[in-house]
Design an enzyme around this catalytic site. Structure first.
Site, PDB file in Angstrom:
ATOM      1  N   HIS A   1      58.891   1.218  71.567  1.00  0.00           N
ATOM      2  CA  HIS A   1      59.085  -0.231  71.452  1.00  0.00           C
ATOM      3  C   HIS A   1      60.527  -0.602  71.734  1.00  0.00           C
ATOM      4  O   HIS A   1      61.446   0.177  71.468  1.00  0.00           O
ATOM      5  CB  HIS A   1      58.669  -0.735  70.063  1.00  0.00           C
TER       6      HIS A   1
ATOM      7  N   HIS B   1      63.331  -3.541  70.875  1.00  0.00           N
ATOM      8  CA  HIS B   1      63.707  -4.659  70.014  1.00  0.00           C
ATOM      9  C   HIS B   1      64.460  -5.687  70.861  1.00  0.00           C
ATOM     10  O   HIS B   1      65.386  -5.317  71.595  1.00  0.00           O
ATOM     11  CB  HIS B   1      64.666  -4.187  68.916  1.00  0.00           C
TER      12      HIS B   1
HETATM   13  P1  5GP Z   1      62.112   1.298  64.644  1.00  0.00           P
HETATM   14  O1  5GP Z   1      62.766   1.459  63.305  1.00  0.00           O
HETATM   15  O2  5GP Z   1      61.054   2.346  64.844  1.00  0.00           O
HETATM   16  O3  5GP Z   1      63.059   1.193  65.807  1.00  0.00           O
HETATM   17  O4  5GP Z   1      61.412  -0.110  64.616  1.00  0.00           O
HETATM   18  C1  5GP Z   1      60.221  -0.368  63.971  1.00  0.00           C
HETATM   19  C2  5GP Z   1      60.189  -1.849  63.722  1.00  0.00           C
HETATM   20  O5  5GP Z   1      58.879  -2.198  63.367  1.00  0.00           O
HETATM   21  C3  5GP Z   1      61.102  -2.310  62.575  1.00  0.00           C
HETATM   22  O6  5GP Z   1      62.029  -3.265  63.052  1.00  0.00           O
HETATM   23  C4  5GP Z   1      60.131  -2.906  61.561  1.00  0.00           C
HETATM   24  O7  5GP Z   1      60.642  -4.053  60.941  1.00  0.00           O
HETATM   25  C5  5GP Z   1      58.921  -3.214  62.407  1.00  0.00           C
HETATM   26  N1  5GP Z   1      57.648  -3.134  61.702  1.00  0.00           N
HETATM   27  C6  5GP Z   1      57.247  -2.183  60.802  1.00  0.00           C
HETATM   28  N2  5GP Z   1      55.986  -2.418  60.389  1.00  0.00           N
HETATM   29  C7  5GP Z   1      55.581  -3.543  61.024  1.00  0.00           C
HETATM   30  C8  5GP Z   1      54.361  -4.279  60.994  1.00  0.00           C
HETATM   31  O8  5GP Z   1      53.396  -3.961  60.299  1.00  0.00           O
HETATM   32  N3  5GP Z   1      54.299  -5.384  61.792  1.00  0.00           N
HETATM   33  C9  5GP Z   1      55.350  -5.788  62.579  1.00  0.00           C
HETATM   34  N4  5GP Z   1      55.181  -6.887  63.326  1.00  0.00           N
HETATM   35  N5  5GP Z   1      56.520  -5.106  62.630  1.00  0.00           N
HETATM   36  C10 5GP Z   1      56.627  -3.993  61.860  1.00  0.00           C
END
Ligand code: 5GP
Length: 138
Positions: free
Chosen positions: A102, A104
Protein backbone atom coordinates in the site's frame (compact mmCIF):
# COMPACT_ATOMS: atom_id res chain seq x y z
CA UNK A 1 7.12 -14.47 4.37
CA UNK A 2 4.15 -15.79 2.46
CA UNK A 3 1.18 -13.59 1.65
CA UNK A 4 -1.56 -13.87 4.30
CA UNK A 5 -4.87 -13.88 2.44
CA UNK A 6 -6.62 -12.83 5.66
CA UNK A 7 -4.73 -9.58 6.15
CA UNK A 8 -6.99 -6.59 6.73
CA UNK A 9 -6.61 -5.11 3.23
CA UNK A 10 -7.31 -8.46 1.56
CA UNK A 11 -10.50 -8.56 3.63
CA UNK A 12 -11.40 -5.02 2.57
CA UNK A 13 -10.84 -6.03 -1.08
CA UNK A 14 -13.20 -8.98 -0.62
CA UNK A 15 -15.81 -6.69 0.97
CA UNK A 16 -15.62 -8.51 4.31
CA UNK A 17 -14.64 -5.31 6.13
CA UNK A 18 -16.05 -1.89 5.21
CA UNK A 19 -13.93 1.06 4.09
CA UNK A 20 -14.51 4.64 2.95
CA UNK A 21 -13.87 4.18 -0.73
CA UNK A 22 -12.32 6.96 -2.77
CA UNK A 23 -11.75 5.24 -6.09
CA UNK A 24 -11.62 1.78 -7.62
CA UNK A 25 -10.51 0.51 -11.01
CA UNK A 26 -9.71 -2.92 -12.43
CA UNK A 27 -6.32 -3.07 -10.71
CA UNK A 28 -6.45 -0.81 -7.65
CA UNK A 29 -8.52 0.46 -4.74
CA UNK A 30 -8.12 3.76 -2.83
CA UNK A 31 -9.74 4.33 0.56
CA UNK A 32 -9.36 6.43 3.69
CA UNK A 33 -6.83 5.36 6.33
CA UNK A 34 -8.72 4.64 9.54
CA UNK A 35 -5.97 6.27 11.68
CA UNK A 36 -5.10 9.31 9.56
CA UNK A 37 -1.71 10.93 10.11
CA UNK A 38 -3.21 14.16 8.73
CA UNK A 39 -6.75 14.85 7.52
CA UNK A 40 -7.21 13.31 4.10
CA UNK A 41 -4.71 10.44 4.60
CA UNK A 42 -5.62 7.98 1.85
CA UNK A 43 -4.30 4.50 1.03
CA UNK A 44 -3.83 3.13 -2.49
CA UNK A 45 -3.51 -0.63 -2.88
CA UNK A 46 -3.28 -3.09 -5.76
CA UNK A 47 -5.98 -5.71 -6.05
CA UNK A 48 -3.28 -8.29 -6.72
CA UNK A 49 -1.99 -10.19 -3.70
CA UNK A 50 1.43 -8.65 -3.09
CA UNK A 51 2.85 -8.35 0.39
CA UNK A 52 5.31 -5.54 -0.33
CA UNK A 53 7.17 -3.73 -3.09
CA UNK A 54 9.55 -6.64 -3.63
CA UNK A 55 6.85 -9.20 -4.35
CA UNK A 56 4.75 -7.07 -6.72
CA UNK A 57 5.18 -7.73 -10.45
CA UNK A 58 6.15 -4.63 -12.50
CA UNK A 59 2.69 -4.32 -14.08
CA UNK A 60 1.06 -4.27 -10.63
CA UNK A 61 3.50 -1.60 -9.46
CA UNK A 62 2.89 0.46 -12.58
CA UNK A 63 -0.89 0.40 -12.15
CA UNK A 64 -0.62 1.18 -8.44
CA UNK A 65 1.77 4.09 -8.96
CA UNK A 66 -0.47 5.56 -11.66
CA UNK A 67 -3.44 5.33 -9.32
CA UNK A 68 -1.35 6.85 -6.50
CA UNK A 69 -0.41 9.82 -8.69
CA UNK A 70 -4.06 10.41 -9.56
CA UNK A 71 -5.25 10.07 -5.98
CA UNK A 72 -2.44 12.35 -4.73
CA UNK A 73 -3.56 15.07 -7.16
CA UNK A 74 -7.15 14.76 -5.93
CA UNK A 75 -6.08 14.76 -2.26
CA UNK A 76 -3.95 17.87 -2.87
CA UNK A 77 -6.90 19.65 -4.46
CA UNK A 78 -9.52 18.46 -1.96
CA UNK A 79 -7.45 19.45 1.08
CA UNK A 80 -5.80 22.52 -0.45
CA UNK A 81 -2.46 20.98 0.52
CA UNK A 82 0.75 22.66 -0.65
CA UNK A 83 2.58 19.37 -0.12
CA UNK A 84 1.72 15.69 -0.38
CA UNK A 85 3.80 12.95 1.22
CA UNK A 86 3.77 9.48 -0.37
CA UNK A 87 4.99 6.76 2.00
CA UNK A 88 5.40 3.02 1.51
CA UNK A 89 6.86 0.70 4.15
CA UNK A 90 8.38 -2.75 3.63
CA UNK A 91 8.83 -5.14 6.54
CA UNK A 92 8.25 -4.79 10.29
CA UNK A 93 11.66 -3.14 10.71
CA UNK A 94 10.45 -0.33 8.45
CA UNK A 95 7.20 -0.06 10.39
CA UNK A 96 4.94 -2.01 8.00
CA UNK A 97 1.93 -3.29 9.92
CA UNK A 98 -0.39 -4.51 7.15
CA UNK A 99 1.24 -6.99 4.81
CA UNK A 100 -0.52 -6.08 1.58
CA UNK A 101 1.34 -3.52 -0.54
CA UNK A 102 0.00 0.00 0.00
CA UNK A 103 0.95 3.59 -0.64
CA UNK A 104 0.10 6.27 1.93
CA UNK A 105 -1.01 9.61 0.45
CA UNK A 106 -0.70 12.23 3.20
CA UNK A 107 -1.46 15.95 2.76
CA UNK A 108 1.24 18.19 4.29
CA UNK A 109 1.41 21.85 5.25
CA UNK A 110 4.49 23.98 5.92
CA UNK A 111 5.36 24.00 9.62
CA UNK A 112 2.66 21.45 10.49
CA UNK A 113 3.72 18.03 11.69
CA UNK A 114 1.94 14.80 10.93
CA UNK A 115 0.72 12.41 13.64
CA UNK A 116 2.65 9.26 14.41
CA UNK A 117 1.37 5.97 12.97
CA UNK A 118 -1.29 4.05 14.89
CA UNK A 119 -2.73 7.23 16.36
CA UNK A 120 -6.40 7.81 17.18
CA UNK A 121 -9.10 6.38 14.94
CA UNK A 122 -11.04 9.01 12.99
CA UNK A 123 -14.80 8.92 13.34
CA UNK A 124 -16.74 7.30 10.51
CA UNK A 125 -18.68 10.44 9.54
CA UNK A 126 -15.45 12.42 9.15
CA UNK A 127 -13.86 9.71 7.01
CA UNK A 128 -16.98 9.50 4.84
CA UNK A 129 -16.96 13.28 4.33
CA UNK A 130 -13.25 13.26 3.47
CA UNK A 131 -13.69 10.44 0.97
CA UNK A 132 -16.51 12.39 -0.70
CA UNK A 133 -14.29 15.49 -0.91
CA UNK A 134 -11.51 13.55 -2.63
CA UNK A 135 -13.95 11.81 -4.99
CA UNK A 136 -15.28 15.22 -6.02
CA UNK A 137 -11.73 16.33 -6.83
CA UNK A 138 -10.89 13.32 -9.02
P1 5GP B 1 1.59 0.40 7.43
O1 5GP B 1 1.86 0.63 8.88
O2 5GP B 1 1.56 -1.07 7.11
O3 5GP B 1 2.48 1.18 6.49
O4 5GP B 1 0.16 1.00 7.15
C1 5GP B 1 -1.01 0.36 7.49
C2 5GP B 1 -2.06 1.43 7.57
O5 5GP B 1 -3.32 0.81 7.59
C3 5GP B 1 -1.97 2.31 8.83
O6 5GP B 1 -1.82 3.66 8.47
C4 5GP B 1 -3.30 2.05 9.54
O7 5GP B 1 -3.82 3.20 10.13
C5 5GP B 1 -4.17 1.54 8.42
N1 5GP B 1 -5.20 0.59 8.84
C6 5GP B 1 -5.08 -0.44 9.73
N2 5GP B 1 -6.24 -1.13 9.83
C7 5GP B 1 -7.12 -0.51 9.00
C8 5GP B 1 -8.48 -0.76 8.69
O8 5GP B 1 -9.13 -1.68 9.19
N3 5GP B 1 -9.06 0.08 7.78
C9 5GP B 1 -8.39 1.13 7.21
N4 5GP B 1 -9.05 1.89 6.33
N5 5GP B 1 -7.09 1.39 7.48
C10 5GP B 1 -6.46 0.57 8.37
Amino acid sequence: MTYDADNIFARILRGEIPCHRVHEDADTLAFMDIMPQTEGHTLVIPKASAEDIFSAPPAVLAATMQATQRIAAAVRKAFDAPGVMIAQLNGPAAGQTVFHLHFHVIPRYAGKDFRMKSGPMADQATLAAHAARIRAAL
